[in-house]
Design an enzyme around this catalytic site. Structure first.
Site, mmCIF file in Angstrom:
data_model
loop_
_atom_site.group_PDB
_atom_site.id
_atom_site.type_symbol
_atom_site.label_atom_id
_atom_site.label_comp_id
_atom_site.label_asym_id
_atom_site.label_seq_id
_atom_site.Cartn_x
_atom_site.Cartn_y
_atom_site.Cartn_z
ATOM 1 N N PHE A 159 -4.430 7.529 52.044
ATOM 2 C CA PHE A 159 -4.136 8.457 53.149
ATOM 3 C C PHE A 159 -2.687 8.334 53.626
ATOM 4 O O PHE A 159 -2.019 9.331 53.911
ATOM 5 C CB PHE A 159 -5.098 8.212 54.317
ATOM 6 C CG PHE A 159 -4.968 9.241 55.397
ATOM 7 C CD1 PHE A 159 -5.575 10.477 55.270
ATOM 8 C CD2 PHE A 159 -4.204 8.994 56.529
ATOM 9 C CE1 PHE A 159 -5.423 11.453 56.253
ATOM 10 C CE2 PHE A 159 -4.050 9.961 57.515
ATOM 11 C CZ PHE A 159 -4.662 11.192 57.378
ATOM 12 N N PRO A 186 -4.178 -1.105 51.386
ATOM 13 C CA PRO A 186 -3.005 -1.122 52.261
ATOM 14 C C PRO A 186 -2.465 0.273 52.554
ATOM 15 O O PRO A 186 -1.698 0.447 53.502
ATOM 16 C CB PRO A 186 -1.979 -1.944 51.471
ATOM 17 C CG PRO A 186 -2.365 -1.744 50.040
ATOM 18 C CD PRO A 186 -3.872 -1.653 50.053
ATOM 19 N N LEU A 187 -2.884 1.252 51.730
ATOM 20 C CA LEU A 187 -2.463 2.636 51.999
ATOM 21 C C LEU A 187 -3.624 3.430 52.603
ATOM 22 O O LEU A 187 -3.623 4.660 52.565
ATOM 23 C CB LEU A 187 -1.963 3.295 50.708
ATOM 24 C CG LEU A 187 -0.711 2.627 50.114
ATOM 25 C CD1 LEU A 187 -0.366 3.221 48.763
ATOM 26 C CD2 LEU A 187 0.471 2.772 51.079
ATOM 27 N N TYR A 221 -16.594 -4.819 40.166
ATOM 28 C CA TYR A 221 -15.935 -3.530 39.918
ATOM 29 C C TYR A 221 -16.383 -2.987 38.559
ATOM 30 O O TYR A 221 -15.995 -3.512 37.501
ATOM 31 C CB TYR A 221 -14.411 -3.654 39.945
ATOM 32 C CG TYR A 221 -13.823 -4.135 41.273
ATOM 33 C CD1 TYR A 221 -14.544 -4.047 42.469
ATOM 34 C CD2 TYR A 221 -12.540 -4.674 41.326
ATOM 35 C CE1 TYR A 221 -13.990 -4.487 43.672
ATOM 36 C CE2 TYR A 221 -11.979 -5.109 42.523
ATOM 37 C CZ TYR A 221 -12.722 -5.015 43.685
ATOM 38 O OH TYR A 221 -12.173 -5.452 44.867
HETATM 39 N N1 LIG Z 1 -11.939 -7.503 48.892
HETATM 40 C C1 LIG Z 1 -12.508 -6.334 49.006
HETATM 41 O O1 LIG Z 1 -13.624 -6.197 49.522
HETATM 42 C C2 LIG Z 1 -11.781 -5.129 48.495
HETATM 43 C C3 LIG Z 1 -12.186 -3.832 48.874
HETATM 44 C C4 LIG Z 1 -11.469 -2.750 48.374
HETATM 45 C C5 LIG Z 1 -10.397 -2.957 47.527
HETATM 46 N N2 LIG Z 1 -10.044 -4.228 47.151
HETATM 47 C C6 LIG Z 1 -8.897 -4.494 46.253
HETATM 48 O O2 LIG Z 1 -7.756 -3.898 46.839
HETATM 49 C C7 LIG Z 1 -7.156 -3.000 45.920
HETATM 50 C C8 LIG Z 1 -6.528 -1.873 46.664
HETATM 51 O O3 LIG Z 1 -7.481 -1.166 47.449
HETATM 52 P P1 LIG Z 1 -7.471 0.413 47.406
HETATM 53 O O4 LIG Z 1 -7.503 0.821 45.977
HETATM 54 O O5 LIG Z 1 -8.488 0.911 48.341
HETATM 55 O O6 LIG Z 1 -5.969 0.636 48.005
HETATM 56 P P2 LIG Z 1 -5.079 1.842 48.417
HETATM 57 O O7 LIG Z 1 -3.815 1.685 47.660
HETATM 58 O O8 LIG Z 1 -5.029 1.896 49.901
HETATM 59 O O9 LIG Z 1 -5.842 3.143 47.918
HETATM 60 C C9 LIG Z 1 -5.880 3.539 46.580
HETATM 61 C C10 LIG Z 1 -5.920 5.053 46.562
HETATM 62 O O10 LIG Z 1 -4.657 5.533 47.034
HETATM 63 C C11 LIG Z 1 -4.045 6.322 46.061
HETATM 64 N N3 LIG Z 1 -2.611 6.005 46.037
HETATM 65 C C12 LIG Z 1 -2.061 4.779 45.877
HETATM 66 N N4 LIG Z 1 -0.720 4.869 45.919
HETATM 67 C C13 LIG Z 1 -0.438 6.175 46.123
HETATM 68 C C14 LIG Z 1 0.773 6.884 46.246
HETATM 69 N N5 LIG Z 1 1.947 6.271 46.185
HETATM 70 N N6 LIG Z 1 0.706 8.233 46.427
HETATM 71 C C15 LIG Z 1 -0.488 8.862 46.497
HETATM 72 N N7 LIG Z 1 -1.668 8.239 46.385
HETATM 73 C C16 LIG Z 1 -1.645 6.896 46.196
HETATM 74 C C17 LIG Z 1 -4.695 5.940 44.747
HETATM 75 O O11 LIG Z 1 -4.635 7.033 43.873
HETATM 76 P P3 LIG Z 1 -4.800 6.883 42.273
HETATM 77 O O12 LIG Z 1 -5.587 5.646 42.038
HETATM 78 O O13 LIG Z 1 -5.544 8.106 41.910
HETATM 79 O O14 LIG Z 1 -3.433 6.804 41.718
HETATM 80 C C18 LIG Z 1 -6.111 5.615 45.179
HETATM 81 O O15 LIG Z 1 -6.857 6.805 45.298
HETATM 82 C C19 LIG Z 1 -8.308 -2.590 44.999
HETATM 83 O O16 LIG Z 1 -7.825 -2.102 43.770
HETATM 84 C C20 LIG Z 1 -9.062 -3.887 44.867
HETATM 85 O O17 LIG Z 1 -8.438 -4.714 43.904
HETATM 86 C C21 LIG Z 1 -10.709 -5.295 47.643
#
Ligand SMILES: NC(=O)c1ccc[n+]([C@@H]2O[C@H](COP(=O)([O-])OP(=O)(O)OC[C@H]3O[C@@H](n4cnc5c(N)ncnc54)[C@H](OP(=O)(O)O)[C@@H]3O)[C@@H](O)[C@H]2O)c1
Length: 326
Positions: free
Chosen positions: A206, A201-202, A55
């Site tokens: 979306f 998870p979100l 990252y």
């Molecule tokens: N193992 C793997 O290959 C892999 C791949 C991807 C991710 N990950 C890990 O999983 C974590 C989570 O994944 P992700 O970041 O894709 O998860 P996510 O929570 O599904 O998506 C994050 C996005 O959603 C937005 N968001 C989160 N909560 C919100 C809310 N309550 N209201 C409106 N928008 C919201 C965030 O906005 P803002 O950030 O602008 O607030 C960001 O743009 C990553 O940080 C990483 O540590 C692992």
């Protein structure tokens, strides 16, 4: 906040996905703000922080290391390594040296001398999972890691690795929009007492219901290329958002909270790690741990979800297209 176990390791029921502070969602906040948010989450009971060596090419581990330094021993710190099969070749010794070098580099950036969970970021069939498990077993005995995990494995890879060195957690994409691992990965984790850590998870935000097809994404933001965010699919997936909103209204919660509470209800070993870069989202997402769906509400939601078709997904192949974009 309340707490759960990933095998033998206790974590807050909602963890902090720290990737977005360096990578994957466009413009990043200042270092000061990122540190403030991670510390705020800790003050609110969050004890599970997730990062990876890739990252921001080390930026994220450095940032997380700085943020958690004052309370390092009180939290569960997870990072991940990619194993480059070409660089490693066929020998076990070279694999071991490779993993040790990556771990040492991560530990230095994270300002710590141990990781709680060390994941193989993508399980690579060119490298036998048994060999990776053997190296991880040695690192556990030495106290350099407390446990280990795999990201995006199939059930068979989990079983083979677990037989050599029991896995603490499997981290894979899971949400109301991506449910393929319900088939056999999550049941395998249950059978073997392995934690399951849903990433995205979100569904990249979306499921919060706060995004429309008017939103524009820049830079390395995966929402430029993952198909669930293309304009047509945003419209077609509206029935899902309407459904979650209905339950949010009934439960006096938000759609993001319902989406997280839904997976928390399913199994006690599921611990999502949403990404969040705004204070209100930290409050909202961590608050999902206290949103308890009744059996009745869960079953009704599950039934209605089963009738909804999902359009688009999030694949590594699509995300790779970002490299060729301005
Ligand atoms: N193992 C793997 O290959 C892999 C791949 C991807 C991710 N990950 C890990 O999983 C974590 C989570 O994944 P992700 O970041 O894709 O998860 P996510 O929570 O599904 O998506 C994050 C996005 O959603 C937005 N968001 C989160 N909560 C919100 C809310 N309550 N209201 C409106 N928008 C919201 C965030 O906005 P803002 O950030 O602008 O607030 C960001 O743009 C990553 O940080 C990483 O540590 C692992």
């Amino acid at each position: 906040m309340n707490y759960r176990k990933l095998r033998n390791i206790e974590v807050s029921s909602i963890g902090y996905g720290c990737m977005g502070f360096s990578h994957g969602y466009g413009e990043i906040p200042s270092e000061e703000e990122a540190i403030r948010l991670m510390r705020l989450a800790y003050d609110k009971g969050c004890t599970f922080f997730d990062t990876a060596e890739v990252y921001g090419d080390g930026h994220n581990e450095r940032l997380v290391g700085k943020a958690i330094e004052p309370f390092r021993e009180h939290i569960i710190l997870a990072s991940k390594l990619f194993i480059d099969s070409e660089a490693v070749g066929d020998s076990f010794e070279s694999l071991e040296a490779h993993i040790r070098a990556h771990l040492d580099a991560s530990l230095e950036k994270l300002r710590t001398d141990y990781l709680d969970i060390y994941y193989q970021h993508r399980v690579n069939d060119d490298i036998p999972v048994e060999d990776v498990a053997r190296v991880m077993g040695k690192l556990i005995v030495e106290g350099k890691i407390r446990g280990w995990g795999q990201s995006q494995p199939i059930a068979e890879q989990i079983r083979r690795a677990h037989e050599i060195t029991p896995l603490t957690a499997v981290q894979s994409e899971y949400s109301m929009m991506e449910r393929q691992f319900e088939q056999d990965v999550i049941p395998t984790c249950k059978e073997l007492n392995i934690g399951f850590v849903p990433f995205s998870p979100l569904a990249s935000g979306f499921l919060s219901g706060k995004y429309s097809n008017e939103d524009q994404y820049q830079g390395d933001d995966v929402r430029r290329v993952i198909t669930r965010f293309n304009k047509e699919n945003v419209n077609k997936n509206q029935p899902l958002i309407d459904l979650i909103q209905k339950y949010a209204d009934e439960q006096q919660a938000t759609p993001a909270q319902i989406s997280l509470a839904w997976m928390l209800y399913k199994e006690p070993f599921i611990v999502p790690i949403p990404g969040m870069r705004k204070e209100n989202r930290v409050d909202e997402n961590l608050g999902a741990a206290d949103v308890k769906l009744t059996d009745e509400a869960y079953l009704a939601l599950e039934h209605e979800l089963s009738k909804i078709q999902i359009y688009g997904n999030r694949t590594d192949k699509d995300i790779a297209k970002l490299q060729d974009m301005e």
